[in-house]
Design a protein around this motif. Structure first.
Motif, PDB file in Angstrom:
ATOM      1  N   ILE A  20       8.719  44.255  47.485  1.00 46.13           N
ATOM      2  CA  ILE A  20       9.122  45.479  46.781  1.00 46.13           C
ATOM      3  C   ILE A  20       8.802  46.707  47.641  1.00 46.13           C
ATOM      4  CG2 ILE A  20       8.673  46.933  44.753  1.00 46.13           C
ATOM      5  CD1 ILE A  20       8.189  44.311  43.189  1.00 46.13           C
ATOM      6  N   LEU A  21       7.629  46.677  48.273  1.00 49.54           N
ATOM      7  CA  LEU A  21       7.213  47.796  49.133  1.00 49.54           C
ATOM      8  C   LEU A  21       8.155  47.936  50.330  1.00 49.54           C
ATOM      9  CD1 LEU A  21       4.982  49.972  49.443  1.00 49.54           C
ATOM     10  CD2 LEU A  21       3.816  48.379  50.972  1.00 49.54           C
ATOM     11  N   VAL A  22       8.534  46.800  50.916  1.00 49.97           N
ATOM     12  CA  VAL A  22       9.464  46.832  52.063  1.00 49.97           C
ATOM     13  C   VAL A  22      10.807  47.403  51.608  1.00 49.97           C
ATOM     14  CG1 VAL A  22      10.774  45.396  53.689  1.00 49.97           C
ATOM     15  CG2 VAL A  22       8.344  44.967  53.341  1.00 49.97           C
ATOM     16  N   ARG A  23      11.282  46.945  50.440  1.00 48.89           N
ATOM     17  CA  ARG A  23      12.547  47.469  49.904  1.00 48.89           C
ATOM     18  C   ARG A  23      12.456  48.976  49.700  1.00 48.89           C
ATOM     19  NH1 ARG A  23      16.518  44.193  47.979  1.00 48.89           N
ATOM     20  NH2 ARG A  23      16.015  41.986  47.919  1.00 48.89           N
ATOM     21  N   PHE A  24      11.332  49.425  49.135  1.00 53.46           N
ATOM     22  CA  PHE A  24      11.139  50.863  48.880  1.00 53.46           C
ATOM     23  C   PHE A  24      11.208  51.660  50.192  1.00 53.46           C
ATOM     24  CE2 PHE A  24       8.369  54.583  48.631  1.00 53.46           C
ATOM     25  CZ  PHE A  24       8.909  55.246  47.539  1.00 53.46           C
ATOM     26  N   LEU A  25      10.499  51.185  51.208  1.00 51.65           N
ATOM     27  CA  LEU A  25      10.433  51.922  52.481  1.00 51.65           C
ATOM     28  C   LEU A  25      11.780  51.912  53.212  1.00 51.65           C
ATOM     29  CD1 LEU A  25       6.901  50.783  53.742  1.00 51.65           C
ATOM     30  CD2 LEU A  25       7.532  52.998  52.771  1.00 51.65           C
ATOM     31  N   VAL A  26      12.403  50.727  53.274  1.00 50.37           N
ATOM     32  CA  VAL A  26      13.699  50.624  53.971  1.00 50.37           C
ATOM     33  C   VAL A  26      14.758  51.443  53.208  1.00 50.37           C
ATOM     34  CG1 VAL A  26      15.549  49.042  54.673  1.00 50.37           C
ATOM     35  CG2 VAL A  26      13.175  48.388  55.012  1.00 50.37           C
ATOM     36  N   GLY A  27      14.779  51.302  51.882  1.00 50.39           N
ATOM     37  CA  GLY A  27      15.745  52.045  51.064  1.00 50.39           C
ATOM     38  C   GLY A  27      15.572  53.547  51.207  1.00 50.39           C
ATOM     39  N   GLY A  28      14.319  54.003  51.128  1.00 50.25           N
ATOM     40  CA  GLY A  28      14.040  55.437  51.266  1.00 50.25           C
ATOM     41  C   GLY A  28      14.513  55.962  52.613  1.00 50.25           C
ATOM     42  N   ALA A  29      14.258  55.184  53.678  1.00 52.27           N
ATOM     43  CA  ALA A  29      14.624  55.619  55.034  1.00 52.27           C
ATOM     44  C   ALA A  29      16.146  55.675  55.206  1.00 52.27           C
ATOM     45  CB  ALA A  29      14.010  54.669  56.065  1.00 52.27           C
ATOM     46  N   VAL A  30      16.848  54.631  54.745  1.00 46.77           N
ATOM     47  CA  VAL A  30      18.312  54.587  54.932  1.00 46.77           C
ATOM     48  C   VAL A  30      18.992  55.683  54.101  1.00 46.77           C
ATOM     49  CG1 VAL A  30      20.402  53.169  54.722  1.00 46.77           C
ATOM     50  CG2 VAL A  30      18.272  52.116  55.470  1.00 46.77           C
ATOM     51  N   VAL A  31      18.557  55.844  52.843  1.00 51.94           N
ATOM     52  CA  VAL A  31      19.138  56.882  51.974  1.00 51.94           C
ATOM     53  C   VAL A  31      18.902  58.267  52.585  1.00 51.94           C
ATOM     54  CG1 VAL A  31      18.864  58.041  49.736  1.00 51.94           C
ATOM     55  CG2 VAL A  31      19.075  55.561  49.823  1.00 51.94           C
ATOM     56  N   SER A  32      17.685  58.520  53.084  1.00 50.08           N
ATOM     57  CA  SER A  32      17.370  59.824  53.686  1.00 50.08           C
ATOM     58  C   SER A  32      18.224  60.078  54.919  1.00 50.08           C
ATOM     59  CB  SER A  32      15.888  59.883  54.072  1.00 50.08           C
ATOM     60  OG  SER A  32      15.093  59.707  52.940  1.00 50.08           O
ATOM     61  N   ALA A  33      18.452  59.024  55.723  1.00 50.50           N
ATOM     62  CA  ALA A  33      19.238  59.177  56.957  1.00 50.50           C
ATOM     63  C   ALA A  33      20.689  59.572  56.633  1.00 50.50           C
ATOM     64  CB  ALA A  33      19.213  57.876  57.755  1.00 50.50           C
ATOM     65  N   PHE A  34      21.304  58.875  55.663  1.00 49.23           N
ATOM     66  CA  PHE A  34      22.683  59.214  55.291  1.00 49.23           C
ATOM     67  C   PHE A  34      22.755  60.625  54.686  1.00 49.23           C
ATOM     68  CE2 PHE A  34      23.852  54.717  55.710  1.00 49.23           C
ATOM     69  CZ  PHE A  34      25.151  54.826  56.168  1.00 49.23           C
ATOM     70  N   ALA A  35      21.748  60.972  53.875  1.00 46.49           N
ATOM     71  CA  ALA A  35      21.742  62.305  53.250  1.00 46.49           C
ATOM     72  C   ALA A  35      21.615  63.393  54.318  1.00 46.49           C
ATOM     73  CB  ALA A  35      20.594  62.400  52.248  1.00 46.49           C
ATOM     74  N   ALA A  36      20.817  63.134  55.359  1.00 52.76           N
ATOM     75  CA  ALA A  36      20.640  64.114  56.436  1.00 52.76           C
ATOM     76  C   ALA A  36      21.950  64.324  57.197  1.00 52.76           C
ATOM     77  CB  ALA A  36      19.534  63.655  57.387  1.00 52.76           C
ATOM     78  N   VAL A  37      22.702  63.249  57.417  1.00 48.36           N
ATOM     79  CA  VAL A  37      24.014  63.376  58.080  1.00 48.36           C
ATOM     80  C   VAL A  37      24.925  64.254  57.214  1.00 48.36           C
ATOM     81  CG1 VAL A  37      26.080  62.131  58.848  1.00 48.36           C
ATOM     82  CG2 VAL A  37      23.826  61.169  59.299  1.00 48.36           C
ATOM     83  N   GLY A  38      24.914  63.998  55.906  1.00 47.95           N
ATOM     84  CA  GLY A  38      25.724  64.804  54.984  1.00 47.95           C
ATOM     85  C   GLY A  38      25.347  66.278  55.016  1.00 47.95           C
ATOM     86  N   ASP A  39      24.043  66.563  55.155  1.00 48.39           N
ATOM     87  CA  ASP A  39      23.576  67.959  55.193  1.00 48.39           C
ATOM     88  C   ASP A  39      24.153  68.728  56.375  1.00 48.39           C
ATOM     89  OD1 ASP A  39      21.974  67.718  52.967  1.00 48.39           O
ATOM     90  OD2 ASP A  39      20.200  67.112  54.104  1.00 48.39           O
ATOM     91  N   MET A  40      24.392  68.013  57.487  1.00 48.42           N
ATOM     92  CA  MET A  40      24.834  68.689  58.710  1.00 48.42           C
ATOM     93  C   MET A  40      26.338  68.942  58.734  1.00 48.42           C
ATOM     94  SD  MET A  40      22.618  67.020  61.788  1.00 48.42           S
ATOM     95  CE  MET A  40      23.024  65.313  61.493  1.00 48.42           C
ATOM     96  N   LEU A  41      27.070  68.300  57.804  1.00 50.50           N
ATOM     97  CA  LEU A  41      28.532  68.367  57.878  1.00 50.50           C
ATOM     98  C   LEU A  41      29.113  69.495  57.025  1.00 50.50           C
ATOM     99  CD1 LEU A  41      29.193  64.540  57.697  1.00 50.50           C
ATOM    100  CD2 LEU A  41      29.587  66.002  59.684  1.00 50.50           C
ATOM    101  N   LYS A  42      30.167  70.059  57.517  1.00 49.78           N
ATOM    102  CA  LYS A  42      30.922  71.071  56.788  1.00 49.78           C
ATOM    103  C   LYS A  42      32.404  70.724  56.923  1.00 49.78           C
ATOM    104  CE  LYS A  42      27.785  74.813  56.323  1.00 49.78           C
ATOM    105  NZ  LYS A  42      26.544  74.292  56.877  1.00 49.78           N
ATOM    106  N   PRO A  43      33.278  70.986  55.988  1.00 49.99           N
ATOM    107  CA  PRO A  43      33.069  71.674  54.712  1.00 49.99           C
ATOM    108  C   PRO A  43      32.351  70.792  53.681  1.00 49.99           C
ATOM    109  CG  PRO A  43      35.329  70.910  54.875  1.00 49.99           C
ATOM    110  CD  PRO A  43      34.696  70.611  56.197  1.00 49.99           C
ATOM    111  N   LYS A  44      32.031  71.429  52.555  1.00 52.15           N
ATOM    112  CA  LYS A  44      31.243  70.760  51.507  1.00 52.15           C
ATOM    113  C   LYS A  44      31.919  69.493  50.952  1.00 52.15           C
ATOM    114  CE  LYS A  44      27.444  73.138  50.242  1.00 52.15           C
ATOM    115  NZ  LYS A  44      27.125  73.345  51.654  1.00 52.15           N
ATOM    116  N   SER A  45      33.243  69.556  50.808  1.00 47.66           N
ATOM    117  CA  SER A  45      33.930  68.385  50.232  1.00 47.66           C
ATOM    118  C   SER A  45      33.808  67.182  51.166  1.00 47.66           C
ATOM    119  CB  SER A  45      35.411  68.698  49.966  1.00 47.66           C
ATOM    120  OG  SER A  45      36.065  69.038  51.168  1.00 47.66           O
ATOM    121  N   PHE A  46      33.800  67.430  52.500  1.00 46.57           N
ATOM    122  CA  PHE A  46      33.652  66.332  53.453  1.00 46.57           C
ATOM    123  C   PHE A  46      32.209  65.812  53.431  1.00 46.57           C
ATOM    124  CE2 PHE A  46      33.086  64.273  57.556  1.00 46.57           C
ATOM    125  CZ  PHE A  46      34.236  63.499  57.633  1.00 46.57           C
ATOM    126  N   ALA A  47      31.250  66.747  53.390  1.00 46.73           N
ATOM    127  CA  ALA A  47      29.836  66.345  53.318  1.00 46.73           C
ATOM    128  C   ALA A  47      29.589  65.506  52.065  1.00 46.73           C
ATOM    129  CB  ALA A  47      28.952  67.584  53.309  1.00 46.73           C
TER     130      ALA A  47
END
Lengths: 139, 113
Positions: B4-31
């Motif tokens: 469960i701990l491994v799932r939590f850490l891997v999930g948190g890292a992957v979700v954060s990575a995709f969200a960070a890519v979205g933060d850098m993109l413009k326009p908003k609809s594409f992000a």
């Protein structure tokens, strides 16, 4: 509308916003695993498309856009909501790509190299999402 | 517990990575496309492949189709409400979660089960 990359946007996000995403993302992944163990993969699979960090992201976008407008001396609440709404419509388009991701995994993962299938599924998500976005942009 | 701990850490890292890519993109609809990135799916399916193999993973992928349809309905409704009503984003996104459950389980029961 051209797609641009603005790396400075990362610096505007506070550490607690990153922490919230990590926490929600980690929690949903852990819970999806627990559900799959308890109720089987058929139910667990549903949660692979759960809107895990959607509320946190929408709130963050609304807050940032509102603050930006208010710094310029304008009323920011409406702009904040509009920005969050546009982001959500993007997520709706991305979810069509997510459907393509799930289809590729379902059809090919059992009989092929699973790691290649996951990579192909991710590519399918990106391709379909961008295509839908391009079509929507033109209409 | 370790799993469960491994799932939590891997999930948190992957979700954060995709969200960070979205933060850098413009326009908003594409992000926004990255709001529906397969982040939880990649973390979960990757770990499932190690533990259970391809056939088990395929069953999860099949059910995920219903989950993705539910996400489409959820995000579309959230976008529509946010554009038309003076409610804050947290309230709308949180109160609409039952819609995701309703569509996901209905689609699964009617089309996939």
């Amino acid at each position: 509308m051209r797609v641009r990359i603005d790396a400075t946007a990362l610096g505007q996000i506070k550490w607690h916003d990153y922490a919230a995403r990590f926490l929600f993302g980690g929690l949903v992944t852990a819970v999806a695993g627990i559900i799959a163990n308890k109720f089987g993969p058929a139910i667990g699979g549903l949660f692979l498309a759960f809107p895990a960090i959607f509320p946190a992201s929408a709130t963050l976008i609304e807050k940032h856009e509102k603050e930006k407008k208010e710094k310029e001396g304008f009323e920011g609440a409406t702009r904040g909501k509009e920005a969050a709404s546009i982001d959500a419509s993007g997520a709706a388009m991305g979810s069509i790509g997510l459907l393509a991701f799930a289809l590729v995994v379902w059809r090919f993962v059992a009989n092929n190299n699973p790691w290649l299938v996951l990579a192909a599924a991710t590519l399918a998500w990106l391709t379909v999402s961008v295509l839908v976005w391009e079509i929507r942009k033109e209409t | 517990m370790t799993q469960i701990l491994v799932r939590f850490l891997v999930g948190g890292a992957v979700v954060s990575a995709f969200a960070a890519v979205g933060d850098m993109l413009k326009p908003k609809s594409f992000a926004g496309l990255f709001g529906a990135a397969p982040s939880v799916a990649l973390a979960t399916l990757g770990l499932t492949l190690f533990a259970e193999g391809g056939s088990y993973t395929a069953i999860e992928g099949r059910s995920m189709i219903a989950g993705a349809a539910a996400l489409f309905a959820y995000a579309s409704v959230v976008s529509w409400i946010m554009m038309r009503y003076k409610l804050n984003a947290l309230m709308i996104t949180t109160c609409s979660i039952p819609l995701w459950f309703a569509v996901a389980f209905s689609a699964w029961y009617l089309c996939i089960k």
